[in-house]
Design a protein around this motif. Structure first.
Motif, short mmCIF file in Angstrom:
data_model
loop_
_atom_site.label_atom_id
_atom_site.label_comp_id
_atom_site.label_asym_id
_atom_site.label_seq_id
_atom_site.Cartn_x
_atom_site.Cartn_y
_atom_site.Cartn_z
N VAL A 21 0.83 -1.20 0.00
CA VAL A 21 0.00 0.00 0.00
C VAL A 21 0.87 1.25 0.00
O VAL A 21 0.62 2.21 -0.74
CB VAL A 21 -0.95 -0.01 1.21
N ALA A 22 1.91 1.25 0.82
CA ALA A 22 2.77 2.42 0.93
C ALA A 22 3.48 2.72 -0.39
O ALA A 22 3.68 3.89 -0.75
CB ALA A 22 3.80 2.21 2.04
N ALA A 23 3.88 1.68 -1.11
CA ALA A 23 4.56 1.89 -2.39
C ALA A 23 3.66 2.60 -3.38
O ALA A 23 4.10 3.51 -4.10
CB ALA A 23 5.02 0.55 -2.95
N VAL A 24 2.40 2.20 -3.43
CA VAL A 24 1.47 2.86 -4.33
C VAL A 24 1.20 4.29 -3.88
O VAL A 24 1.08 5.21 -4.70
CB VAL A 24 0.15 2.05 -4.44
N GLU A 25 1.12 4.51 -2.57
CA GLU A 25 0.94 5.87 -2.06
C GLU A 25 2.12 6.76 -2.47
O GLU A 25 1.93 7.93 -2.83
CB GLU A 25 0.81 5.85 -0.53
N ALA A 26 3.32 6.23 -2.40
CA ALA A 26 4.49 7.01 -2.82
C ALA A 26 4.44 7.30 -4.32
O ALA A 26 4.81 8.40 -4.76
CB ALA A 26 5.77 6.25 -2.47
N ARG A 27 3.98 6.34 -5.10
CA ARG A 27 3.93 6.54 -6.55
C ARG A 27 2.94 7.64 -6.92
O ARG A 27 3.27 8.51 -7.73
CB ARG A 27 3.53 5.24 -7.25
N VAL A 28 1.76 7.63 -6.35
CA VAL A 28 0.77 8.65 -6.73
C VAL A 28 1.17 10.03 -6.24
O VAL A 28 0.78 11.05 -6.82
CB VAL A 28 -0.65 8.28 -6.23
N ARG A 29 1.97 10.07 -5.18
CA ARG A 29 2.45 11.36 -4.67
C ARG A 29 3.75 11.81 -5.35
O ARG A 29 4.21 12.91 -5.14
CB ARG A 29 2.71 11.26 -3.16
N GLU A 30 4.36 10.88 -6.11
CA GLU A 30 5.62 11.15 -6.80
C GLU A 30 6.72 11.52 -5.81
O GLU A 30 7.47 12.49 -5.98
CB GLU A 30 5.45 12.24 -7.86
N VAL A 31 6.82 10.72 -4.75
CA VAL A 31 7.86 10.92 -3.74
C VAL A 31 8.54 9.58 -3.47
O VAL A 31 8.10 8.52 -3.92
CB VAL A 31 7.29 11.50 -2.42
N GLU A 32 9.59 9.63 -2.68
CA GLU A 32 10.34 8.43 -2.32
C GLU A 32 9.59 7.63 -1.27
O GLU A 32 8.87 8.18 -0.43
CB GLU A 32 11.70 8.84 -1.76
N LEU A 33 9.77 6.33 -1.32
CA LEU A 33 9.30 5.44 -0.26
C LEU A 33 10.49 5.10 0.62
O LEU A 33 11.54 4.66 0.14
CB LEU A 33 8.70 4.17 -0.84
N ARG A 34 10.33 5.28 1.92
CA ARG A 34 11.38 4.96 2.87
C ARG A 34 10.92 3.78 3.73
O ARG A 34 9.90 3.87 4.43
CB ARG A 34 11.69 6.16 3.75
N VAL A 35 11.64 2.68 3.64
CA VAL A 35 11.32 1.47 4.40
C VAL A 35 12.16 1.47 5.67
O VAL A 35 13.39 1.50 5.61
CB VAL A 35 11.60 0.20 3.57
N ILE A 36 11.50 1.44 6.82
CA ILE A 36 12.17 1.57 8.10
C ILE A 36 11.96 0.32 8.95
O ILE A 36 10.84 -0.16 9.10
CB ILE A 36 11.66 2.81 8.88
N HIS A 37 13.05 -0.18 9.48
CA HIS A 37 12.97 -1.25 10.48
C HIS A 37 13.57 -0.74 11.78
O HIS A 37 14.71 -0.27 11.80
CB HIS A 37 13.71 -2.51 10.02
N ALA A 38 12.81 -0.81 12.85
CA ALA A 38 13.30 -0.39 14.17
C ALA A 38 13.89 -1.61 14.87
O ALA A 38 13.23 -2.65 15.01
CB ALA A 38 12.16 0.19 14.99
N PHE A 39 15.14 -1.48 15.30
CA PHE A 39 15.86 -2.62 15.84
C PHE A 39 16.19 -2.40 17.31
O PHE A 39 16.73 -1.36 17.70
CB PHE A 39 17.17 -2.85 15.07
N THR A 40 15.86 -3.39 18.11
CA THR A 40 16.31 -3.41 19.52
C THR A 40 16.91 -4.78 19.79
O THR A 40 16.41 -5.79 19.29
CB THR A 40 15.15 -3.16 20.49
N TRP A 41 17.97 -4.80 20.58
CA TRP A 41 18.57 -6.09 20.92
C TRP A 41 17.60 -6.90 21.76
O TRP A 41 17.05 -6.39 22.73
CB TRP A 41 19.87 -5.89 21.71
N PRO A 42 17.36 -8.15 21.38
CA PRO A 42 16.45 -8.98 22.18
C PRO A 42 17.05 -9.29 23.54
O PRO A 42 18.27 -9.39 23.69
CB PRO A 42 16.30 -10.26 21.33
N ALA A 43 16.17 -9.39 24.52
CA ALA A 43 16.64 -9.74 25.87
C ALA A 43 16.92 -11.24 25.91
O ALA A 43 16.03 -12.06 25.71
CB ALA A 43 15.58 -9.38 26.90
#
Length: 295
Positions: A21-43
Motif C-alpha cells: 500500500v505504501a509503495a502505491v501511495e508514494a507513486r501517486v504522490r511522486e515521492v520516495e518510499l522509505r522502508v524503516i525497520h526499528a531494531f532493539t537487541w532482544p533480551a
C-alpha cells in the motif's frame, strides 16, 4: 508537504501488506518510499564460550537484511519506478516511527506487528502512532484493493477539518469518488434511560426535522471550501442518523479508504485519540487513515 512516504516493517504479514500500500501511495504522490525497520537487541542470556551458530550480531544482521530485502522487493513489484530507500534505526518501533513522522508526509503501518499477542486486534504501535505522529498515519487492515470511494468522516468540528482536507486530496490522487459521511443523533437514539426505562426526549431536544436540517448545514459548511479546491472530484454526501462507530464501520465495507480525525467534537481535551478513531482502527474493513489536527 514534500517529504517521503514512510513504512514500518518487522517481517510480519501485516507489515508486508503495508509495504504494498505504501509503495502505491508514494507513486501517486511522486515521492520516495522509505522502508524503516526499528531494531532493539532482544533480551537474552548469551552462553559462555563460542557459539556453533556464529556471532549473535551476525545472525541478527543477516535476518534484518533479509527482512529489508523482502520488503524492498515487494515495494518495487507493487509500484515499479518508485524510488525506495531503507534504513535500520535503533530504538523501539513507536519512537523510531514517531521521529520519522516529523519529516514524512505519510506513515504507513500494518494493523498488527510480529510482537503482538494473537488475541490483540490491533498492535500498540499503530494505536500510539495514530495519537502522536506529526503526519497522517495509514493503518492497513481489511481489504486493500482500490475499489469503492474514499470515505471521509465529517463531524463539522475545527479539529476534524485536516482529516476532511486529507480525504479530498487522497480521493483526487487515487482518481476515486469521495463519500462525505456525517453521523448525527438525538439523545433518544441512544437506547434506554440509565435507570432502565425507555424515554422519549423529543420534547427536550426540539423538532427532529429541524435538527436534521441543522446537521445538513454543518455537513455542507464542512465541505464547501474543499469542493471549490477540487471541482473535478465526484463527491457524494451521506447524512446518517444513528451511532457514529457502527455507521463508519459499515461504510468501510464498501470503501477503499476510511479517513477520520484523531479526536472529534465530542472528545475530552486531554484525549489524543478518541473512541471513534480507536473503534475504526480495530474493526474497519478497509485501511484507515487517522489525521491529527495539530501537535
Amino acid at each position: 508537504m514534500s517529504g517521503p512516504v514512510v513504512v514500518g516493517v518487522d517481517g510480519s504479514p501485516s507489515a508486508l501488506a503495508a509495504v504494498d500500500v505504501a509503495a502505491v501511495e508514494a507513486r501517486v504522490r511522486e515521492v520516495e518510499l522509505r522502508v524503516i525497520h526499528a531494531f532493539t537487541w532482544p533480551a537474552m542470556h548469551a552462553p559462555h564460550g563460542a557459539s556453533p551458530l556464529g556471532p549473535p550480531a551476525g545472525v541478527l544482521r543477516e535476518a534484518v537484511e533479509d527482512l529489508l530485502a523482502q520488503a524492498v522487493g515487494r515495494a518495487r513489484t507493487a509500484a515499479p519506478g518508485v524510488g525506495v530507500s531503507h534504513a535500520v534505526l535503533a530504538g523501539e518501533a513507536v519512537s523510531v516511527l514517531e521521529a520519522q513522522s516529523r519529516t514524512a508526509q505519510l506513515i504507513v503501518v500494518g494493523h498488527r506487528g510480529s510482537g503482538g499477542f494473537l488475541e490483540l486486534l490491533l498492535g500498540s504501535t499503530a494505536v500510539h502512532l495514530s495519537a502522536h505522529a506529526r503526519c497522517p498515519v495509514m493503518v492497513v487492515r481489511g481489504r486493500s484493493d482500490r475499489a469503492g470511494p474514499v470515505v471521509a468522516a465529517v463531524d463539522g468540528s475545527p479539529q476534524g477539518q485536516p482529516a476532511v482536507a486529507f480525504a479530498f486530496a487522497e480521493a483526487a490522487l487515487r482518481g476515486a469518488d469521495l463519500l462525505a459521511l456525517h453521523v448525527w443523533s438525538t439523545w433518544a437514539d441512544h437506547g434506554e434511560h440509565r435507570f432502565g426505562d425507555p424515554v422519549d426526549l423529543t420534547d427536550l431536544i426540539g423538532d427532529v426535522d429541524q435538527l436534521q436540517a441543522e446537521e445538513e448545514r454543518v455537513l455542507a459548511e464542512a465541505l464547501s471550501a474543499h469542493r471549490r479546491r477540487y471541482p473535478e472530484l465526484t463527491i457524494r454526501t451521506s447524512l446518517v442518523r444513528g451511532r457514529t462507530r457502527p455507521a463508519l464501520i459499515e461504510a468501510s465495507g464498501r470503501a477503499q479508504l476510511l479517513v477520520v480525525g484523531a479526536r472529534g467534537r465530542g472528545g475530552f481535551a486531554g484525549i489524543l485519540l478518541g473512541s471513534v478513531s480507536q473503534a475504526v482502527l480495530h474493526h474497519a474493513r478497509c485501511p484507515v487513515t487517522v489525521v491529527r489536527s495539530g501537535p
